[in-house]
Design an enzyme around this catalytic site. Structure first.
Site, PDB file in Angstrom:
ATOM      1  CE  LYS A 121     122.589  36.971 107.803  1.00 49.43           C
ATOM      2  NZ  LYS A 121     124.211  36.348 107.893  1.00 49.43           N
TER       3      LYS A 121
ATOM      4  CE1 TYR B 281     119.459  35.331 107.211  1.00 46.70           C
ATOM      5  CE2 TYR B 281     118.497  37.050 106.097  1.00 46.70           C
ATOM      6  CZ  TYR B 281     119.496  36.220 106.280  1.00 46.70           C
ATOM      7  OH  TYR B 281     120.574  36.426 105.440  1.00 46.70           O
TER       8      TYR B 281
ATOM      9  CB  SER C 272     125.355  41.279 107.883  1.00 44.61           C
ATOM     10  OG  SER C 272     124.282  41.550 108.441  1.00 44.61           O
TER      11      SER C 272
HETATM   12  P1  NDP Z   1     123.534  28.730 101.655  1.00 45.33           P
HETATM   13  O1  NDP Z   1     122.516  28.080 102.310  1.00 45.33           O
HETATM   14  O2  NDP Z   1     123.611  28.393 100.311  1.00 45.33           O
HETATM   15  O3  NDP Z   1     124.984  28.324 102.499  1.00 45.33           O
HETATM   16  C1  NDP Z   1     124.836  28.469 103.831  1.00 45.33           C
HETATM   17  C2  NDP Z   1     126.374  28.085 104.201  1.00 45.33           C
HETATM   18  O4  NDP Z   1     126.371  27.993 105.640  1.00 45.33           O
HETATM   19  C3  NDP Z   1     126.641  26.638 104.158  1.00 45.33           C
HETATM   20  O5  NDP Z   1     127.966  26.225 103.533  1.00 45.33           O
HETATM   21  C4  NDP Z   1     126.272  25.812 105.481  1.00 45.33           C
HETATM   22  O6  NDP Z   1     126.682  24.518 105.463  1.00 45.33           O
HETATM   23  C5  NDP Z   1     126.879  26.878 106.092  1.00 45.33           C
HETATM   24  N1  NDP Z   1     126.440  26.705 107.543  1.00 45.33           N
HETATM   25  C6  NDP Z   1     125.259  27.010 108.193  1.00 45.33           C
HETATM   26  N2  NDP Z   1     125.061  26.416 109.548  1.00 45.33           N
HETATM   27  C7  NDP Z   1     126.292  26.376 109.745  1.00 45.33           C
HETATM   28  C8  NDP Z   1     126.933  26.236 110.911  1.00 45.33           C
HETATM   29  N3  NDP Z   1     126.432  25.980 112.035  1.00 45.33           N
HETATM   30  N4  NDP Z   1     128.353  26.025 110.973  1.00 45.33           N
HETATM   31  C9  NDP Z   1     129.008  25.927 109.998  1.00 45.33           C
HETATM   32  N5  NDP Z   1     128.723  26.348 108.658  1.00 45.33           N
HETATM   33  C10 NDP Z   1     127.119  26.517 108.549  1.00 45.33           C
HETATM   34  O7  NDP Z   1     123.254  30.260 101.889  1.00 45.33           O
HETATM   35  P2  NDP Z   1     124.239  31.286 101.023  1.00 45.33           P
HETATM   36  O8  NDP Z   1     125.417  31.130 100.457  1.00 45.33           O
HETATM   37  O9  NDP Z   1     123.173  32.258 100.413  1.00 45.33           O
HETATM   38  O10 NDP Z   1     124.395  32.444 102.208  1.00 45.33           O
HETATM   39  C11 NDP Z   1     125.841  32.861 102.657  1.00 45.33           C
HETATM   40  C12 NDP Z   1     125.465  34.004 103.627  1.00 45.33           C
HETATM   41  O11 NDP Z   1     125.299  35.049 102.858  1.00 45.33           O
HETATM   42  C13 NDP Z   1     124.722  33.796 104.837  1.00 45.33           C
HETATM   43  O12 NDP Z   1     125.466  34.273 106.039  1.00 45.33           O
HETATM   44  C14 NDP Z   1     123.454  34.366 104.379  1.00 45.33           C
HETATM   45  O13 NDP Z   1     122.901  34.774 105.687  1.00 45.33           O
HETATM   46  C15 NDP Z   1     124.049  35.522 103.635  1.00 45.33           C
HETATM   47  N6  NDP Z   1     122.939  36.301 102.551  1.00 45.33           N
HETATM   48  C16 NDP Z   1     122.532  35.527 101.692  1.00 45.33           C
HETATM   49  C17 NDP Z   1     121.638  36.132 100.676  1.00 45.33           C
HETATM   50  C18 NDP Z   1     121.051  35.395  99.685  1.00 45.33           C
HETATM   51  O14 NDP Z   1     120.164  36.053  98.976  1.00 45.33           O
HETATM   52  N7  NDP Z   1     121.583  34.164  99.245  1.00 45.33           N
HETATM   53  C19 NDP Z   1     121.039  37.496 101.196  1.00 45.33           C
HETATM   54  C20 NDP Z   1     121.662  38.134 102.282  1.00 45.33           C
HETATM   55  C21 NDP Z   1     122.576  37.501 103.038  1.00 45.33           C
HETATM   56  P3  NDP Z   1     125.802  23.332 105.451  1.00 45.33           P
HETATM   57  O15 NDP Z   1     125.986  22.822 104.060  1.00 45.33           O
HETATM   58  O16 NDP Z   1     126.539  22.202 106.402  1.00 45.33           O
HETATM   59  O17 NDP Z   1     124.549  23.512 105.869  1.00 45.33           O
END
Ligand code: NDP
Length: 253
Positions: free
Chosen positions: A179, A175, A159
């Protein structure tokens, strides 16, 4: 006696090298973990770290054929769009009979995030709920039998601190709300499944340098994920239904 001392030293050094988390004995998996959205960012690093710790890893991607970095890890790669019920059901049927110890609902989007009340566009904000709030529930429901037959019984929702009502500093309506919804859905799940030995938690990964987090974020994916893997490893029944950051600090709802 010398051998005993050597074993104690080796165990201690291994613990230091792995940040105190367990490693599998050669040829023996520590368990099976499924990570959604594992083709990039935090999900890819989770897949990499669990693989090197000796877990069987199943990483999902919307486009598995393009998930080259995930494939290169040598893990099982499965197609999954968490918003699509058919895709989720198809994954569950491909995994029929496979016990899962840990499910990490990591897939998420920043989405259309409306900075102000006047900007709020009700249609544009819906995908955030579909992916961030309902997606994890859809996947958990479909894989329930796999999790119930595993010995870990850990469900982890990635989250965000932005879903905390108490720590809300305004803005990012969509967003934050998506969450927060995930957080309360997890709490209900924890209340329902806790008596069966499940531990369902919400984790905040920190502000991480990924496509979502941007280049000025504080943490590398390695730093965030090393912390989260350790938190997940230390989960116990009393952790069920709680909200932690990547360092194991409890966060307010
Ligand atoms: P990224 O944008 O780098 O990666 C997101 C991932 O989610 C990708 O693999 C993407 O796939 C996948 N995704 C998106 N939509 C779908 C879908 N409909 N079905 C399946 N997969 C999907 O984000 P992060 O790695 O940074 O984020 C990972 C998690 O961490 C998220 O839940 C984010 O909210 C949370 N988070 C991140 C923070 C940060 O600072 N980075 C801070 C707080 C929370 P595709 O390549 O196909 O789009």
């Amino acid at each position: 006696m010398n051998n005993l001392i050597r074993i104690i030293c080796l165990t201690f050094l291994t613990c230091l090298a792995t940040g105190g988390t367990a490693m599998a004995a050669p040829g023996k998996a520590l368990g099976t973990v499924l990570i959604t959205g594992a083709n990039r960012g935090i999900g890819l690093e989770l897949a990499s770290q669990y693989k090197s710790r000796g877990f069987q890893v199943i990483g999902t991607a919307r486009k598995p054929e393009q998930a080259t970095e995930l494939q290169a890890l040598g893990v099982r790669v499965e197609a999954l769009d968490v918003t699509d019920s058919n895709s989720v059901k198809a994954l569950a049927s491909r995994l029929d009979g496979i016990a899962l110890d840990i499910l990490i609902n990591n897939a998420g989007i920043a989405g259309y995030s409306a900075g102000s009340f006047q900007e709020f566009d009700f249609d544009q904000v819906m995908p955030s709920f579909e992916v961030n709030s309902l997606g994890p529930m859809r996947v958990t429901q479909a894989l329930y039998k796999n999790l119930a037959s595993g010995s870990g019984k850990k469900v982890v929702q990635i989250s965000s601190i932005m879903g905390s009502v108490e720590l809300n500093r305004g803005g990012s309506y969509g967003y934050r709300a998506s969450k927060s919804a995930l957080n309360i859905l997890n709490k209900s799940l924890a209340i329902e499944l806790g008596p069966d030995g499940f531990v369902c938690v919400v984790l905040h990964p920190g502000w991480v340098r990924t496509r979502m987090g941007g280049e000025s974020a504080q943490l590398t994916t390695q730093e965030s994920v090393t912390g989260m893997v350790s938190v997940i490893e230390q989960l116990k029944p009393a952790s069920n239904g709680r909200f932690y950051d990547y360092q194991g600090k409890e966060l307010p709802w």
